[in-house]
Motif scaffolding. Structure first.
Motif, PDB file in Angstrom:
ATOM      1  N   SER A 213       0.759  -1.547  -0.343  1.00 42.82           N
ATOM      2  CA  SER A 213      -0.443  -0.075  -0.378  1.00 42.82           C
ATOM      3  C   SER A 213       0.819   1.382  -0.042  1.00 42.82           C
ATOM      4  CB  SER A 213      -0.527   0.193   1.756  1.00 42.82           C
ATOM      5  OG  SER A 213      -1.789  -1.318   1.183  1.00 42.82           O
ATOM      6  N   ASN A 216      -1.413   7.347   1.370  1.00 42.87           N
ATOM      7  CA  ASN A 216      -0.903   8.459   0.978  1.00 42.87           C
ATOM      8  C   ASN A 216      -1.454   8.687   1.698  1.00 42.87           C
ATOM      9  OD1 ASN A 216      -2.751  10.377  -0.479  1.00 42.87           O
ATOM     10  ND2 ASN A 216      -2.730  10.143  -2.019  1.00 42.87           N
ATOM     11  N   GLU A 219      -4.941  11.240   2.264  1.00 40.12           N
ATOM     12  CA  GLU A 219      -5.580  10.354   3.203  1.00 40.12           C
ATOM     13  C   GLU A 219      -5.560  10.522   5.087  1.00 40.12           C
ATOM     14  OE1 GLU A 219      -8.384   9.274   2.164  1.00 40.12           O
ATOM     15  OE2 GLU A 219      -7.713   9.113  -0.636  1.00 40.12           O
ATOM     16  N   ASP A 258      -4.172   0.969   2.891  1.00 37.36           N
ATOM     17  CA  ASP A 258      -4.643   2.201   1.367  1.00 37.36           C
ATOM     18  C   ASP A 258      -6.977   1.756   0.879  1.00 37.36           C
ATOM     19  OD1 ASP A 258      -2.562   2.997   0.848  1.00 37.36           O
ATOM     20  OD2 ASP A 258      -2.418   2.045  -1.146  1.00 37.36           O
ATOM     21  N   LEU A 259      -7.155   0.183   0.503  1.00 39.45           N
ATOM     22  CA  LEU A 259      -9.192   1.055   1.315  1.00 39.45           C
ATOM     23  C   LEU A 259      -9.402   0.832   2.723  1.00 39.45           C
ATOM     24  CD1 LEU A 259      -9.209  -2.132  -1.334  1.00 39.45           C
ATOM     25  CD2 LEU A 259      -9.459   0.316  -1.982  1.00 39.45           C
ATOM     26  N   ILE A 262      -8.786   4.882   2.350  1.00 39.83           N
ATOM     27  CA  ILE A 262     -10.101   5.618   2.514  1.00 39.83           C
ATOM     28  C   ILE A 262     -11.638   5.086   2.969  1.00 39.83           C
ATOM     29  CG2 ILE A 262     -11.486   5.310   0.089  1.00 39.83           C
ATOM     30  CD1 ILE A 262      -9.301   4.635  -1.626  1.00 39.83           C
ATOM     31  N   ALA A 290     -14.957   5.483  -4.834  1.00 41.75           N
ATOM     32  CA  ALA A 290     -13.303   5.987  -4.171  1.00 41.75           C
ATOM     33  C   ALA A 290     -12.532   4.373  -4.615  1.00 41.75           C
ATOM     34  CB  ALA A 290     -13.511   5.570  -2.516  1.00 41.75           C
ATOM     35  N   CYS A 291     -13.152   3.348  -4.000  1.00 43.58           N
ATOM     36  CA  CYS A 291     -13.007   1.776  -4.136  1.00 43.58           C
ATOM     37  C   CYS A 291     -12.244   1.634  -5.665  1.00 43.58           C
ATOM     38  CB  CYS A 291     -13.302   0.642  -3.613  1.00 43.58           C
ATOM     39  SG  CYS A 291     -13.362   0.952  -2.032  1.00 43.58           S
ATOM     40  N   THR A 293     -12.068   4.540  -8.238  1.00 40.78           N
ATOM     41  CA  THR A 293     -11.191   4.984  -8.556  1.00 40.78           C
ATOM     42  C   THR A 293     -10.091   4.956  -8.296  1.00 40.78           C
ATOM     43  OG1 THR A 293     -12.588   7.066  -8.295  1.00 40.78           O
ATOM     44  CG2 THR A 293     -10.685   7.604  -8.442  1.00 40.78           C
ATOM     45  N   PHE A 294      -9.617   4.039  -6.579  1.00 42.70           N
ATOM     46  CA  PHE A 294      -8.087   3.720  -6.380  1.00 42.70           C
ATOM     47  C   PHE A 294      -7.330   2.669  -7.416  1.00 42.70           C
ATOM     48  CE2 PHE A 294      -6.024   0.627  -3.830  1.00 42.70           C
ATOM     49  CZ  PHE A 294      -4.876   1.664  -3.197  1.00 42.70           C
ATOM     50  N   GLU A 297      -6.647   3.710 -10.619  1.00 32.32           N
ATOM     51  CA  GLU A 297      -4.898   4.577 -10.602  1.00 32.32           C
ATOM     52  C   GLU A 297      -4.273   3.333 -10.557  1.00 32.32           C
ATOM     53  OE1 GLU A 297      -5.982   7.517  -7.482  1.00 32.32           O
ATOM     54  OE2 GLU A 297      -6.824   8.705  -9.142  1.00 32.32           O
ATOM     55  N   LYS A 298      -4.100   2.647  -9.282  1.00 30.56           N
ATOM     56  CA  LYS A 298      -3.398   1.077  -9.339  1.00 30.56           C
ATOM     57  C   LYS A 298      -3.464   0.641 -10.358  1.00 30.56           C
ATOM     58  CE  LYS A 298      -2.124   1.364  -5.566  1.00 30.56           C
ATOM     59  NZ  LYS A 298      -1.020   1.603  -5.309  1.00 30.56           N
TER      60      LYS A 298
END
Length: 313
Positions: A213, A216, A219, A258-259, A262, A290-291, A293-294, A297-298
């Motif tokens: 992870s 961020n 966050e 990370d999740l 968020i 949000a998940c 979108t994350f 990006e990942k």
């Protein structure tokens, strides 16, 4: 579509990495599958023993099965993360997992070999892959809690014999990452010389990076602004380190913290801004988005976007 991780690893080695996402909730599953289908990217859905105990394995597997019908172009594997023998054998017997992890990394080398080999024998008879671990990561995740004093890097001199003796299919290594939100407290980051040495000794063998992870900083700040008390000095794995690690044979990168961050940010902000509301569906929808979108990006960062079209399935 469910696919063996072996197909993923053969295709991605040295070019891109497969994100392996620890799931607990419906919102995470939906966000992940939405993103996977939209990005045309392969991914691994994984669950820990704690996640299986939280809702029950049948519930988690039921959510995954339903998501695969709703998002039929999503291409994925199902993996048991950080299991012992009992967890692994149960997952193998369920005929629902493509791969299992046996975590005997805290044992002496020969005991680790013995325990891992026992799982490999059972798994391979059922066409299930086995991920093993050599070296010990620090950090906190689920019921794992390892302080820095007990952590140890993977010794490259041991990997060739370990893989040969166990016949495992992938190897999780300890090269400087850690579980949870407090990574790299010593400031060293990923030890690329160890990764390079490991790759030299077991070329084209899939390497797994746990504790992948990013954590961020934005966050963390948003969580703390809305009542959280997370350590603002928490560090994760940088984008540059992740992309560099792929060059050294890292095929699978585990993501969980990370999740969770968020989730904390979405819910803290929502209920702080809307103290009169109590409906879980409203922040739940925000968390799904949000998940998604994350994950989009990942996928892009790891180079997985668009790779499903190139797989030989």
């Amino acid at each position: 579509m469910i696919v063996s991780p072996k197909i993923f690893y053969t295709h991605c080695y040295g070019k891109y990495a497969i994100p392996a996402i620890n799931i607990f909730t419906l919102e995470q599953v939906i966000g992940l599958f939405r993103a996977g289908q939209k990005a045309n990217a392969p991914f691994i859905v994984q669950m820990t023993p704690v996640a299986r105990n939280y809702t029950h394995p049948d519930m988690l597997l039921g959510m995954i099965k339903a998501a695969s019908k709703i998002y039929p172009k999503a291409t994925f594997a199902i993996h048991l993360d950080h299991g012992n023998e009992a967890h692994a054998f149960d997952a193998i017997a369920s005929n629902s997992f493509n791969s299992v992890m046996i975590d005997a990394s805290h044992d002496p080398f020969e005991k680790n070999v013995e325990r891992t080999r026992a799982v490999v024998i059972k798994a391979h008879k059922n066409n299930v892959l086995v991920e093993a671990e050599l070296g010990v990561l620090s950090g906190v995740e689920d019921d794992l809690s390892i302080d820095e004093k007990s952590a140890r890097y993977t010794q490259p001199s041991e990997v060739e014999q370990f893989v040969k003796k166990t016949q495992c299919d992938s190897l999780a290594v300890a090269v400087g990452t850690s579980h949870g939100a407090y990574k790299f407290s010593g400031g060293q980051g990923i030890q690329f010389q160890i990764l390079q040495d490991i790759q030299h000794r077991i070329p084209y063998f899939p390497i797994v990076l746990h504790g992948g992870s990013a954590v961020n900083e934005a966050e963390i700040k948003r969580i703390n602004k809305n009542g959280g008390r997370l350590n603002s000095s928490a560090l994760g794995v940088s984008s540059d380190e992740i992309t560099e690690a792929i060059k050294y044979g890292v095929c699978k990168i585990n993501i969980a913290t990370d999740l969770r961050l968020i989730w904390a940010r979405v819910h803290r902000e929502f209920f702080n801004d809307n103290p009169e509301l109590f409906d879980p569906i409203i922040p739940g929808k925000s968390y799904m988005e949000a998940c998604e979108t994350f994950m989009l990006e990942k996928f892009e960062l790891l180079g997985a976007t668009g790779q499903v079209s190139q797989l030989k399935i």
